[in-house]
Design a protein around this motif. Structure first.
Motif, short mmCIF file in Angstrom:
data_model
loop_
_atom_site.label_atom_id
_atom_site.label_comp_id
_atom_site.label_asym_id
_atom_site.label_seq_id
_atom_site.Cartn_x
_atom_site.Cartn_y
_atom_site.Cartn_z
N THR A 57 0.82 -1.20 0.00
CA THR A 57 0.00 0.00 0.00
C THR A 57 0.86 1.26 0.00
N LEU A 58 0.23 2.39 -0.32
CA LEU A 58 0.92 3.67 -0.28
C LEU A 58 1.39 4.00 1.14
N SER A 80 3.54 11.86 -0.58
CA SER A 80 2.69 10.66 -0.44
C SER A 80 1.26 10.99 -0.06
N HIS A 81 1.05 12.00 0.78
CA HIS A 81 -0.29 12.28 1.30
C HIS A 81 -0.99 13.44 0.59
N LEU A 82 -0.45 13.88 -0.54
CA LEU A 82 -1.15 14.90 -1.33
C LEU A 82 -2.41 14.28 -1.93
N PRO A 83 -3.50 15.03 -2.00
CA PRO A 83 -4.81 14.43 -2.31
C PRO A 83 -5.00 13.91 -3.74
N THR A 84 -4.38 14.55 -4.72
CA THR A 84 -4.63 14.15 -6.12
C THR A 84 -3.32 13.79 -6.82
N VAL A 85 -3.47 13.06 -7.92
CA VAL A 85 -2.32 12.69 -8.72
C VAL A 85 -1.67 13.93 -9.32
N PHE A 91 4.08 18.70 -7.47
CA PHE A 91 4.95 18.88 -6.31
C PHE A 91 6.30 18.21 -6.54
N MET A 92 6.27 16.97 -7.02
CA MET A 92 7.52 16.24 -7.25
C MET A 92 8.35 16.89 -8.34
N GLU A 93 7.69 17.39 -9.38
CA GLU A 93 8.43 18.07 -10.45
C GLU A 93 9.11 19.33 -9.93
N ALA A 195 1.32 4.42 -8.81
CA ALA A 195 0.59 3.83 -7.68
C ALA A 195 -0.63 4.67 -7.34
N LYS A 196 -0.50 5.98 -7.40
CA LYS A 196 -1.66 6.85 -7.09
C LYS A 196 -2.73 6.77 -8.18
N VAL A 197 -2.28 6.62 -9.42
CA VAL A 197 -3.24 6.47 -10.52
C VAL A 197 -4.04 5.16 -10.34
#
Length: 202
Positions: A57-58, A80-85, A91-93, A195-197
């Motif tokens: 799991t995430l 990891s805990h950001l709400p949307t893909v 954020f990661m970019e 994984a989020k998708v």
């Protein structure tokens, strides 16, 4: 030690900027090595993190990243805990670009030194040869003065090439380390996005 100082003095004035270039190379090599070591989460972390996301799991991936050091682990923990893909990827970019900019700092100086050092050596060669041939305008029959000028030219050339080779080797090593860190980050970011998708499509 005395021989080194003797050759340094015979190399002419260009030996001083070449010495400064050598010290700059050593400083950058040490500083970048320590910085890369502190910011790199490591290849093993990347492999384990991607394996966890593919089968767990995430939340478990979040706990795993939280217990590790380095820029990649820190970014993944925050993302990891950001709400949307979309927000996660943005954020990661953003964070990834900041890290990559910090990784590239000072490497351009090595590129400059790699180009500059042989030119300084060539300048020393020209000055030495000018000194050599100016002897003929003073008076003939001074072989020691002539060979001294040629020696200065050869020492300056060799020193410039040695500094350039050192700079090239350090630049290549650091670039390799930097590319590994960036590749590991991109793999982790891609794994988290996928994984989020998958989680959003369930």
């Amino acid at each position: 030690m005395s021989d080194v100082l003797m050759y340094f003095e015979k190399g002419g004035l260009v030996m001083y900027p070449l010495l400064i270039c050598s010290l700059v190379i050593i400083f950058i090599a040490i500083e970048r090595y320590l910085f890369y070591k502190s910011i790199d989460s490591g290849h093993l972390f990347t492999k384990q993190y991607c394996d966890i996301l593919s089968g767990e799991t995430l939340e478990k991936a979040f706990e795993f990243a939280k217990t590790h050091k380095g820029a990649c682990a820190n970014i993944l923990t925050q993302a990891s805990h950001l709400p949307t893909v979309e927000r996660t990827e943005a954020f990661m970019e953003m964070k990834g670009n900041i890290v990559m900019s910090r990784l590239r700092e000072k490497l351009s100086y090595l590129s400059v030194i790699t180009t500059l050092a042989p030119l300084l050596g060539l300048l020393g060669t020209i000055v030495g040869m000018i000194t050599t041939f100016s002897i003929f305008n003073i008076q003939a029959g001074q072989p020691m003065a002539i060979t001294g000028g040629i020696g200065e030219a050869l020492i300056a050339t060799a020193s410039g090439l040695c500094v350039a080779i050192l700079s090239l080797c350090v630049h290549s090593y650091l670039s390799h380390k930097m590319n590994n860190i960036i590749t590991n980050m991109e793999q982790c970011f891609s794994a988290l996005s996928e994984a989020k998708v998958r989680g959003a499509n369930k």
